[in-house]
Write a protein that holds these residues in place. Structure first.
Motif, PDB file in Angstrom:
ATOM      1  N   UNK A  44      39.927  26.244  36.072  1.00  0.00           N
ATOM      2  CA  UNK A  44      38.640  25.629  36.427  1.00  0.00           C
ATOM      3  C   UNK A  44      37.943  26.059  37.632  1.00  0.00           C
ATOM      4  N   UNK A  45      36.885  25.513  38.342  1.00  0.00           N
ATOM      5  CA  UNK A  45      36.307  26.041  39.355  1.00  0.00           C
ATOM      6  C   UNK A  45      37.195  26.180  40.593  1.00  0.00           C
ATOM      7  N   UNK A  46      38.257  25.440  40.712  1.00  0.00           N
ATOM      8  CA  UNK A  46      38.978  25.562  41.821  1.00  0.00           C
ATOM      9  C   UNK A  46      40.152  26.516  41.640  1.00  0.00           C
ATOM     10  N   UNK A  47      40.284  27.261  40.649  1.00  0.00           N
ATOM     11  CA  UNK A  47      41.328  28.068  40.384  1.00  0.00           C
ATOM     12  C   UNK A  47      40.824  29.589  41.039  1.00  0.00           C
ATOM     13  N   UNK A  48      41.613  29.818  42.190  1.00  0.00           N
ATOM     14  CA  UNK A  48      41.242  30.760  42.853  1.00  0.00           C
ATOM     15  C   UNK A  48      42.350  31.995  43.248  1.00  0.00           C
ATOM     16  N   UNK A  49      41.931  33.150  43.824  1.00  0.00           N
ATOM     17  CA  UNK A  49      42.953  33.940  44.285  1.00  0.00           C
ATOM     18  C   UNK A  49      44.047  34.376  43.347  1.00  0.00           C
ATOM     19  N   UNK A  50      45.433  34.025  43.407  1.00  0.00           N
ATOM     20  CA  UNK A  50      46.282  34.477  42.829  1.00  0.00           C
ATOM     21  C   UNK A  50      46.197  34.038  41.141  1.00  0.00           C
ATOM     22  N   UNK A  51      45.361  32.810  41.081  1.00  0.00           N
ATOM     23  CA  UNK A  51      45.112  32.153  39.842  1.00  0.00           C
ATOM     24  C   UNK A  51      44.433  32.973  38.885  1.00  0.00           C
ATOM     25  N   UNK A  52      43.451  33.599  39.687  1.00  0.00           N
ATOM     26  CA  UNK A  52      42.280  34.496  39.090  1.00  0.00           C
ATOM     27  C   UNK A  52      43.024  35.747  38.372  1.00  0.00           C
ATOM     28  N   UNK A  53      44.090  36.266  39.460  1.00  0.00           N
ATOM     29  CA  UNK A  53      44.702  37.372  38.895  1.00  0.00           C
ATOM     30  C   UNK A  53      45.368  37.241  37.750  1.00  0.00           C
ATOM     31  N   UNK A  54      46.218  36.208  37.685  1.00  0.00           N
ATOM     32  CA  UNK A  54      47.002  35.984  36.590  1.00  0.00           C
ATOM     33  C   UNK A  54      46.390  35.626  35.524  1.00  0.00           C
ATOM     34  N   UNK A  55      45.256  34.843  35.502  1.00  0.00           N
ATOM     35  CA  UNK A  55      44.525  34.397  34.198  1.00  0.00           C
ATOM     36  C   UNK A  55      43.805  35.997  33.748  1.00  0.00           C
ATOM     37  N   UNK A  56      43.246  36.742  34.698  1.00  0.00           N
ATOM     38  CA  UNK A  56      42.643  37.951  34.133  1.00  0.00           C
ATOM     39  C   UNK A  56      43.611  38.942  33.430  1.00  0.00           C
TER      40      UNK A  56
END
Length: 225
Positions: free
Chosen positions: A209-221
């Motif tokens: 969601x909009x509060x998923x940042x940093x390492x979360x974005x790396x893993x999701x991507x």
């Protein structure tokens, strides 16, 4: 990173601290909530990512450093604390909670509607270990074969870069997880994953969601690619 943020990061990545239970930063002179932590007073009280804290026990925190504001929020477990919360398009509200010793549950799992569900709250130094335990436990609970996994990274503000690579590796068969590229060759660096495949041939859905940042974005991507 300022000295105040570094001190806060040291406490955050250690996995345990006292208070209300939320990741915070300083913005426009006020404390901004990056994310409330699962199963804490802040989460139960309904504090949300993006909220601003303007007062603590009726006293303005405008002008305080992040460290000073956080110190005021911390205190003896069992004591009540009231924070004034400003949320977009809503009137300011006072929320009273009881301080607790915050013991972060980095990863937890359960079976929902026949699918494995794994919640990862933050990428501290126990993130990879928590996901490994969750996947192994799900395999046991399903009798060997997991039909599918939902990896929940909603509200996860990130954390340690190496943990994002390690967590990604658990699902991948190797390859580049994340890289940096600059104007000169020395600025280019890649971080490759290992062949983990703890959930080989298992469908995986990642929630953000909009509060998923940093390492979360790396893993999701990385998992999306």
């Amino acid at each position: 990173v300022t000295p105040e943020q570094f001190k806060e990061l040291q406490v955050t990545t250690s996995g345990e601290y006292g208070g209300l239970g939320m990741e915070v930063t300083m913005e426009d002179g006020f404390v901004k909530v990056i994310s409330p932590i699962d199963e804490t007073p802040a989460k139960r009280a309904g504090i949300k990512a993006g909220d601003y804290l303007t007062e603590i026990n009726g006293k303005s925190i405008l002008g305080l450093s992040l460290t000073e504001a956080v110190k005021q929020m911390r205190g003896k477990p069992g004591e009540d604390i009231t924070v004034t919360v400003v949320r977009e398009n809503e009137d300011p509200m006072e929320i009273t909670s009881t301080r607790e010793v915050i013991k972060r549950v980095v990863a937890r799992h359960e079976i929902k509607d026949g699918i494995g569900y794994i919640r990862l709250a933050q990428f501290n130094d126990k993130a990879e270990e928590g996901i490994v335990k969750s996947i192994k436990a799900l395999k046991t609970e399903f009798g060997g074969k997991i039909p599918g996994i939902v990896l929940d990274l909603r509200g996860n503000p990130g954390g340690l870069l190496d943990q994002s690579v390690k967590v990604s590796s658990l699902f991948l068969d190797g390859g580049e997880v994340v890289s940096t590229r600059g104007r000169v060759a020395s600025d280019t660096q890649g971080y490759n994953g290992e062949r983990g495949e703890l959930a080989k041939n298992v469908p995986v859905v990642v929630l953000i969601d909009g509060a998923s940042a940093s390492a979360s974005e790396i893993v999701a991507g990385a998992l999306q690619d």
